[in-house]
Design a protein around this motif. Structure first.
Motif, PDB file in Angstrom:
ATOM      1  N   LEU A  91      14.944 -17.806   5.690  1.00  0.00           N
ATOM      2  CA  LEU A  91      15.890 -18.348   4.718  1.00  0.00           C
ATOM      3  C   LEU A  91      16.659 -19.549   5.262  1.00  0.00           C
ATOM      4  CD1 LEU A  91      17.312 -15.018   3.253  1.00  0.00           C
ATOM      5  CD2 LEU A  91      15.617 -16.549   2.213  1.00  0.00           C
ATOM      6  N   ASP A  92      16.473 -19.823   6.545  1.00  0.00           N
ATOM      7  CA  ASP A  92      17.106 -20.955   7.226  1.00  0.00           C
ATOM      8  C   ASP A  92      18.629 -20.942   7.042  1.00  0.00           C
ATOM      9  OD1 ASP A  92      17.020 -23.193   8.881  1.00  0.00           O
ATOM     10  OD2 ASP A  92      16.992 -24.584   7.171  1.00  0.00           O
ATOM     11  N   ILE A  93      19.222 -19.789   7.308  1.00  0.00           N
ATOM     12  CA  ILE A  93      20.672 -19.638   7.192  1.00  0.00           C
ATOM     13  C   ILE A  93      21.330 -20.239   8.428  1.00  0.00           C
ATOM     14  CG2 ILE A  93      22.559 -17.952   7.101  1.00  0.00           C
ATOM     15  CD1 ILE A  93      20.710 -16.166   5.453  1.00  0.00           C
ATOM     16  N   ARG A  94      22.276 -21.103   8.196  1.00  0.00           N
ATOM     17  CA  ARG A  94      22.996 -21.791   9.283  1.00  0.00           C
ATOM     18  C   ARG A  94      24.236 -21.002   9.665  1.00  0.00           C
ATOM     19  NH1 ARG A  94      19.141 -25.010  10.967  1.00  0.00           N
ATOM     20  NH2 ARG A  94      18.341 -26.344   9.345  1.00  0.00           N
ATOM     21  N   ASP A  95      24.515 -20.983  10.940  1.00  0.00           N
ATOM     22  CA  ASP A  95      25.683 -20.285  11.460  1.00  0.00           C
ATOM     23  C   ASP A  95      26.511 -21.313  12.231  1.00  0.00           C
ATOM     24  OD1 ASP A  95      27.474 -18.373  12.302  1.00  0.00           O
ATOM     25  OD2 ASP A  95      26.182 -17.632  13.897  1.00  0.00           O
ATOM     26  N   ASN A  96      27.584 -21.790  11.627  1.00  0.00           N
ATOM     27  CA  ASN A  96      28.361 -22.873  12.222  1.00  0.00           C
ATOM     28  C   ASN A  96      29.093 -22.470  13.496  1.00  0.00           C
ATOM     29  OD1 ASN A  96      27.551 -24.583  10.196  1.00  0.00           O
ATOM     30  ND2 ASN A  96      29.318 -24.123   8.892  1.00  0.00           N
ATOM     31  N   ASN A  97      29.603 -21.241  13.566  1.00  0.00           N
ATOM     32  CA  ASN A  97      30.362 -20.848  14.752  1.00  0.00           C
ATOM     33  C   ASN A  97      29.531 -20.047  15.753  1.00  0.00           C
ATOM     34  OD1 ASN A  97      30.194 -18.512  13.325  1.00  0.00           O
ATOM     35  ND2 ASN A  97      32.396 -18.148  13.171  1.00  0.00           N
ATOM     36  N   GLY A  98      28.269 -19.778  15.466  1.00  0.00           N
ATOM     37  CA  GLY A  98      27.368 -19.133  16.422  1.00  0.00           C
ATOM     38  C   GLY A  98      27.467 -17.622  16.503  1.00  0.00           C
ATOM     39  N   THR A  99      28.219 -16.994  15.608  1.00  0.00           N
ATOM     40  CA  THR A  99      28.404 -15.550  15.661  1.00  0.00           C
ATOM     41  C   THR A  99      27.092 -14.810  15.419  1.00  0.00           C
ATOM     42  OG1 THR A  99      30.627 -15.850  14.792  1.00  0.00           O
ATOM     43  CG2 THR A  99      29.731 -13.619  14.738  1.00  0.00           C
ATOM     44  N   ILE A 100      26.354 -15.206  14.384  1.00  0.00           N
ATOM     45  CA  ILE A 100      25.083 -14.546  14.072  1.00  0.00           C
ATOM     46  C   ILE A 100      24.101 -14.740  15.222  1.00  0.00           C
ATOM     47  CG2 ILE A 100      23.086 -14.535  12.515  1.00  0.00           C
ATOM     48  CD1 ILE A 100      25.014 -15.259  10.241  1.00  0.00           C
TER      49      ILE A 100
END
Length: 143
Positions: A91-100
């Motif tokens: 799904l190419d979900i972006r994680d801006n703060n890197g938590t995932i």
């Protein structure tokens, strides 16, 4: 299904032996093609063992031992986590703060630790099932 359950120990031993031989070949040669075969073999073992143990877990013929319950719990954690990871990638979900990303890095480390343990545990469960089934068969013949 009965044939699969009859030969499950031999199938697992063969798959694991093939995996170990391929791992040795990868270590000696370092070929990328063999590395891909190793990854495919790893997933074949995982799919076979997980499916087999789910069938046995839901069957009345096999005992629900603590070992089987632990195997089902831990392997389901690995399977669900892996499928979730694949969905997030596809799904190419972006994680801006890197938590995932951090969570999945920890999960992957646990998968690397758990996978060989789960492979061996599944094989031991199958040996126990084979021994238990064989002894029940002998007791049934003696009565």
């Amino acid at each position: 299904m009965k044939t699969l359950l009859k030969y499950h120990v031999n199938i697992q031993k063969t798959l694991i032996l093939l995996f170990v031989v391929t791992l040795f070949i990868v270590m000696v040669t370092g070929l990328d093609f063999i590395l891909m075969a190793l990854i495919i073999e790893f997933f074949l073992i995982a799919i076979f063992q997980y499916s087999l143990n789910l069938i046995k877990f839901n069957s009345k013929k096999y005992m629900k031992t603590d070992s089987r319950k632990v195997y089902i719990f831990l392997s389901t954690y690995v399977v669900i986590g892996f499928l979730t990871w694949l969905c997030l990638i596809s799904l190419d979900i972006r994680d801006n703060n890197g938590t995932i990303k951090d969570i999945f890095e920890l999960m992957m480390m646990s998968w690397l630790f758990l996978s060989p343990i789960l492979m061996i545990q599944s094989l031991l469960i199958s040996f126990f099932d084979l021994k238990n089934t064989h002894s029940k068969h002998l007791n049934h013949e003696n009565t």
